[in-house]
Write an enzyme that holds these catalytic residues in place. Sequence first.
Site, PDB file in Angstrom:
ATOM      1  N   HIS A  26      36.585  36.205  56.141  1.00  0.00           N
ATOM      2  CA  HIS A  26      35.265  35.962  55.559  1.00  0.00           C
ATOM      3  C   HIS A  26      34.271  36.895  56.249  1.00  0.00           C
ATOM      4  O   HIS A  26      34.464  37.279  57.415  1.00  0.00           O
ATOM      5  CB  HIS A  26      34.835  34.520  55.794  1.00  0.00           C
ATOM      6  CG  HIS A  26      35.591  33.521  54.973  1.00  0.00           C
ATOM      7  ND1 HIS A  26      35.016  32.345  54.548  1.00  0.00           N
ATOM      8  CD2 HIS A  26      36.859  33.510  54.506  1.00  0.00           C
ATOM      9  CE1 HIS A  26      35.903  31.652  53.851  1.00  0.00           C
ATOM     10  NE2 HIS A  26      37.037  32.332  53.818  1.00  0.00           N
ATOM     11  N   CYS A  81      30.645  28.690  54.634  1.00  0.00           N
ATOM     12  CA  CYS A  81      31.538  27.569  54.363  1.00  0.00           C
ATOM     13  C   CYS A  81      31.753  26.780  55.664  1.00  0.00           C
ATOM     14  O   CYS A  81      31.312  27.188  56.733  1.00  0.00           O
ATOM     15  CB  CYS A  81      32.876  28.085  53.826  1.00  0.00           C
ATOM     16  SG  CYS A  81      33.859  28.989  55.038  1.00  0.00           S
ATOM     17  N   GLU A 124      31.372  36.391  57.554  1.00  0.00           N
ATOM     18  CA  GLU A 124      30.793  35.858  58.792  1.00  0.00           C
ATOM     19  C   GLU A 124      31.752  36.024  59.973  1.00  0.00           C
ATOM     20  O   GLU A 124      31.337  36.397  61.069  1.00  0.00           O
ATOM     21  CB  GLU A 124      30.429  34.375  58.636  1.00  0.00           C
ATOM     22  CG  GLU A 124      29.436  34.083  57.540  1.00  0.00           C
ATOM     23  CD  GLU A 124      30.065  33.809  56.181  1.00  0.00           C
ATOM     24  OE1 GLU A 124      29.398  33.151  55.357  1.00  0.00           O
ATOM     25  OE2 GLU A 124      31.211  34.247  55.920  1.00  0.00           O
TER      26      GLU A 124
END
Length: 134
Positions: A51, A81, A53
Site C-alpha cells: 500500500h 485502511c 502508506e
Amino acid sequence: MNYKIYELLKKLNKLALKNDDVPVSCIILFKNKIIAKAYNKRNLNKNPLDHAEIIAIQKASKKLNSYNLSECELYCSLRPCKMCESIIKESKIKKVYYILDNKKENNYKTEYICIEDQNNYFKTELQHFFKEKR
C-alpha cells in the site's frame, strides 16, 4: 492542503493507475520537507503489503534511520485502511491528512485461535526482552 502536495498526490495516483493498481498515493513530510512519496503497488508487485502508506513509511524510516516518525506528517489521497492505520500508529506519526474518506470494510472471515505456550517459553522470552530494554 498545500497545492504542491495536492498536485504530487494526483501525479502519484496516475502512476498507480498505469499499473492497474488502486489509485492511492502518500507523501511524508519531515519538518515541512518531503522525505518520502509512494503509490499503491499491490497488484504490480503481487504483494498485499504494498500500500502507498506502507511503502512511504518504509522510505521515510530508511531516510531518518529510525522507525520513530513522530516528527513527520503523512498526506494521502484516501483515508488509510485498518492495516495502514496500525502501521502509522507503530511508526508514531501524529498527524494524517487525507482527501477522500474510505468506507470500505473487508468482509474476510479470518479466525484467530490462541494455542498453548508450552512451558511459558514465549511469555518468559518476551518478559526478559522488555526487562532488559527498560
